[in-house]
Motif scaffolding. Structure first.
Motif, PDB file in Angstrom:
ATOM      1  N   LEU A 164       0.888  -1.345   0.005  1.00 29.71           N
ATOM      2  CA  LEU A 164       0.051   0.011  -0.066  1.00 29.71           C
ATOM      3  C   LEU A 164       0.836   1.256  -0.103  1.00 29.71           C
ATOM      4  O   LEU A 164       0.265   2.366  -0.171  1.00 29.71           O
ATOM      5  CB  LEU A 164      -0.893   0.101   1.140  1.00 29.71           C
ATOM      6  CG  LEU A 164      -1.895  -1.138   1.296  1.00 29.71           C
ATOM      7  CD1 LEU A 164      -2.764  -1.148   2.620  1.00 29.71           C
ATOM      8  CD2 LEU A 164      -2.735  -1.301   0.277  1.00 29.71           C
ATOM      9  N   GLY A 165       2.156   1.036   0.098  1.00 29.21           N
ATOM     10  CA  GLY A 165       2.945   2.391   0.338  1.00 29.21           C
ATOM     11  C   GLY A 165       2.705   2.868   1.451  1.00 29.21           C
ATOM     12  O   GLY A 165       2.019   2.295   2.485  1.00 29.21           O
ATOM     13  N   THR A 225       3.571 -10.751  -1.671  1.00 33.26           N
ATOM     14  CA  THR A 225       3.105  -9.470  -1.838  1.00 33.26           C
ATOM     15  C   THR A 225       2.010  -9.510  -2.936  1.00 33.26           C
ATOM     16  O   THR A 225       2.614  -9.778  -4.003  1.00 33.26           O
ATOM     17  CB  THR A 225       3.763  -8.359  -2.055  1.00 33.26           C
ATOM     18  OG1 THR A 225       5.135  -8.275  -0.990  1.00 33.26           O
ATOM     19  CG2 THR A 225       3.356  -6.828  -2.244  1.00 33.26           C
ATOM     20  N   PRO A 226       0.828  -9.278  -2.739  1.00 31.88           N
ATOM     21  CA  PRO A 226      -0.301  -9.529  -3.718  1.00 31.88           C
ATOM     22  C   PRO A 226      -0.255  -8.227  -4.791  1.00 31.88           C
ATOM     23  O   PRO A 226       0.501  -7.136  -4.433  1.00 31.88           O
ATOM     24  CB  PRO A 226      -1.502  -9.656  -2.970  1.00 31.88           C
ATOM     25  CG  PRO A 226      -1.339  -8.500  -1.788  1.00 31.88           C
ATOM     26  CD  PRO A 226       0.109  -8.995  -1.393  1.00 31.88           C
ATOM     27  N   SER A 227      -1.149  -8.244  -5.786  1.00 33.95           N
ATOM     28  CA  SER A 227      -1.215  -7.184  -6.464  1.00 33.95           C
ATOM     29  C   SER A 227      -2.957  -6.929  -6.922  1.00 33.95           C
ATOM     30  O   SER A 227      -3.494  -7.974  -6.608  1.00 33.95           O
ATOM     31  CB  SER A 227      -0.560  -7.273  -8.052  1.00 33.95           C
ATOM     32  OG  SER A 227      -0.976  -8.609  -8.527  1.00 33.95           O
ATOM     33  N   TYR A 236      -4.970  -4.759  -1.382  1.00 35.92           N
ATOM     34  CA  TYR A 236      -5.397  -3.837  -0.364  1.00 35.92           C
ATOM     35  C   TYR A 236      -6.251  -4.650   0.754  1.00 35.92           C
ATOM     36  O   TYR A 236      -5.996  -4.269   1.704  1.00 35.92           O
ATOM     37  CB  TYR A 236      -6.552  -2.859  -1.003  1.00 35.92           C
ATOM     38  CG  TYR A 236      -6.137  -1.832  -1.884  1.00 35.92           C
ATOM     39  CD1 TYR A 236      -5.683  -0.616  -1.340  1.00 35.92           C
ATOM     40  CD2 TYR A 236      -5.891  -1.945  -3.134  1.00 35.92           C
ATOM     41  CE1 TYR A 236      -5.160   0.292  -2.191  1.00 35.92           C
ATOM     42  CE2 TYR A 236      -5.455  -1.125  -4.010  1.00 35.92           C
ATOM     43  CZ  TYR A 236      -5.329   0.225  -3.449  1.00 35.92           C
ATOM     44  OH  TYR A 236      -4.599   1.241  -4.311  1.00 35.92           O
ATOM     45  N   VAL A 237      -6.622  -5.849   0.084  1.00 32.86           N
ATOM     46  CA  VAL A 237      -7.478  -6.840   1.011  1.00 32.86           C
ATOM     47  C   VAL A 237      -6.579  -7.407   2.032  1.00 32.86           C
ATOM     48  O   VAL A 237      -6.824  -7.533   3.304  1.00 32.86           O
ATOM     49  CB  VAL A 237      -8.095  -7.700   0.069  1.00 32.86           C
ATOM     50  CG1 VAL A 237      -9.044  -8.847   1.456  1.00 32.86           C
ATOM     51  CG2 VAL A 237      -9.238  -6.937  -0.588  1.00 32.86           C
ATOM     52  N   TYR A 238      -5.465  -8.218   1.281  1.00 32.25           N
ATOM     53  CA  TYR A 238      -4.678  -8.929   2.597  1.00 32.25           C
ATOM     54  C   TYR A 238      -4.139  -8.182   3.612  1.00 32.25           C
ATOM     55  O   TYR A 238      -4.008  -8.781   4.628  1.00 32.25           O
ATOM     56  CB  TYR A 238      -3.698  -9.710   1.599  1.00 32.25           C
ATOM     57  CG  TYR A 238      -4.063 -10.852   0.766  1.00 32.25           C
ATOM     58  CD1 TYR A 238      -5.567 -11.312   1.081  1.00 32.25           C
ATOM     59  CD2 TYR A 238      -3.228 -11.627  -0.071  1.00 32.25           C
ATOM     60  CE1 TYR A 238      -5.905 -12.374   0.073  1.00 32.25           C
ATOM     61  CE2 TYR A 238      -3.662 -12.776  -0.754  1.00 32.25           C
ATOM     62  CZ  TYR A 238      -5.199 -13.061  -0.643  1.00 32.25           C
ATOM     63  OH  TYR A 238      -5.623 -14.099  -1.252  1.00 32.25           O
TER      64      TYR A 238
END
Length: 441
Positions: free
Chosen positions: A284-285, A341-343, A348-350
């Motif tokens: 998410l930064g 790390t998802p995309s 946002y969800v994980y």
């Protein structure tokens, strides 16, 4: 002198104050509203820690020169650990209310030091905060337990239910500081560069100072409670102090609780030091840290309130702790063996889901450990809650000092092993206590 008339008998109870010293049957004792004190205590901690919690999250970002912020936190928790060893006799001598008021001064000074951060301001403020933090947290546990036991006695209620309810309200309010503090930070630092600017760091810490002042004022409205031990001399000797410090460690029940206390510190430090850095930021930064911590705090607050309401005794504590431990074990195993790390939407969800689950586990540990210590150590509350902070803060300090030298995977493996050991010890404790209750009945 003649006997009182019917009118005098009806009026007298309305005008006579409660007098515990006089045992006259003609006086009617009106129960004290102990819940009022819990409301004030919870609100005061919410104001104090909305400021301090958000400031702690910012230390490594706004005080980067020479790693001043990170080193200050390490010094703070090391000081916290050392002073927690002797916090019990201090709180017993001062009383819990004075200890609570005194404890807020360290947080006030720490926030003020951030207005002019340097080695000459931050290090002394961190050392002093370590002392006052040990006092305020032992005072909190003592005061809250005393209020719950008195409330149960005055209103003829089950002790375990009242202790759980009062702890649920306190920890629910306390956990909300993550939401409020992070939203204040998000609002005031949005236009600044690393916290500097017209609405940047200085304005933020001035607002935090205002929150602190409100918290201090609220503490002054708490009712005074008589908790000084009769066995503690006015000028305690070194021998009597050592007895207060060492005695809990000779109790088998405390030895079985300590691993779970230590784990509760590890899992808190994991959120502050690793979760935001390695899970939230890559997905998410940096801008997403505040939102993720707000979700974590909201889940923590809701779980604390629910867990507190469900607490009725040792059996309910065992079920609630087991459920919270299972959730955190699930997250640790997921991060160790199946997480990357998802995309897309999952980015946002994980991280937010992990934060929410972790917040539930933290809410469980906070409420149930406090309730458990309050139930098992009613006659030695100060020493029990001092041990709680000693082992929690020692674990937090270890994480702060070791994270630069170990990998995330190594830390999570240590946490998983510690969780398994601590839950096993806790379950053995419940069997031990149940056996002693059965034998005594």
């Amino acid at each position: 002198m003649g006997s009182p008339t019917r009118e005098e008998e009806e009026v007298t109870p309305l005008v006579v104050e409660v007098d515990d010293e006089v045992g006259s049957s003609s006086r009617v004792r009106r129960p004290r509203n102990h819940a009022r004190d819990v409301h004030i205590l919870s609100s005061a901690f919410l104001f104090v820690f909305s400021a301090y919690g958000a400031a702690q999250n910012l230390e490594s970002t706004v005080n980067t020169e020479g790693d001043l912020g990170t080193i200050s936190l390490g010094i703070l928790y090391l000081s916290f650990t050392l002073f927690s060893v002797v916090a019990s006799p201090v709180v017993r001598a001062l009383g819990s209310k004075i200890s609570l008021v005194l404890g807020t001064t360290g947080y006030l000074l720490f926030i003020a030091a951030n207005l002019k951060p340097s080695w000459y301001t931050m290090v002394p403020a961190s050392l002093y905060l370590g002392f006052t933090a040990s006092i305020i947290w032992v005072g909190e546990g003592t005061y809250l337990t005393s209020a719950a036991l008195s409330h149960a006695k005055d209103y003829n209620l089950h002790e375990g239910t009242v202790i759980g309810s009062f702890n649920g309200e306190f920890w629910g309010m306390f956990a909300s500081h993550q939401v409020i503090g992070n939203l204040i930070t998000l609002a005031l630092l949005r236009d600044g560069k690393e916290g500097d600017g017209v609405t940047g760091k200085n304005l933020l810490f001035v607002v935090f100072l205002g929150c602190m002042v409100v918290g201090v004022i609220l503490m002054c409205f708490l009712s005074k409670r008589d908790e000084k031990g009769d066995d503690l001399p006015i000028r305690p000797s070194l021998k009597s102090l050592l007895k207060l410090v060492v005695a809990p460690l000779l109790d088998k029940r405390m030895l079985l609780i300590i691993p779970l206390i230590a784990y509760s510190g590890l899992q808190q430090a994991f959120v502050w030091a690793e979760y935001t850095k390695y899970i939230v930021t890559p997905a998410l930064g940096i801008s997403g840290v505040g939102g993720a911590m707000a979700i974590y705090g909201a889940a923590d607050a809701v779980c604390s309130l629910v867990a507190g309401r469900l607490t009725t005794g040792l059996y309910s504590i065992t079920l609630i702790v087991s459920g919270g431990a299972f959730l955190q074990a699930f997250v640790l195993l997921w991060l160790l063996f199946g997480y990357s790390t998802p995309s897309g939407v999952l980015a946002y969800v994980y991280p937010l889901l992990i934060g929410a689950i972790w917040g539930v586990g933290d809410g469980v540990l906070n409420t149930q450990l406090s309730a458990l210590l309050g139930m098992l150590f009613k006659n030695d509350k100060e020493a029990a809650f001092a041990q709680l902070k000693v082992w929690q803060c020692a674990s937090i300090a270890v994480v702060f000092f070791l994270t630069p030298y170990i990998t995330l995977q190594a830390l999570m493996l240590v946490m998983f092993v510690t969780l398994c050991v601590s839950v096993a010890g806790f379950l053995f404790l419940t069997l031990l206590v149940e056996k002693s209750l059965t034998a005594g009945s």
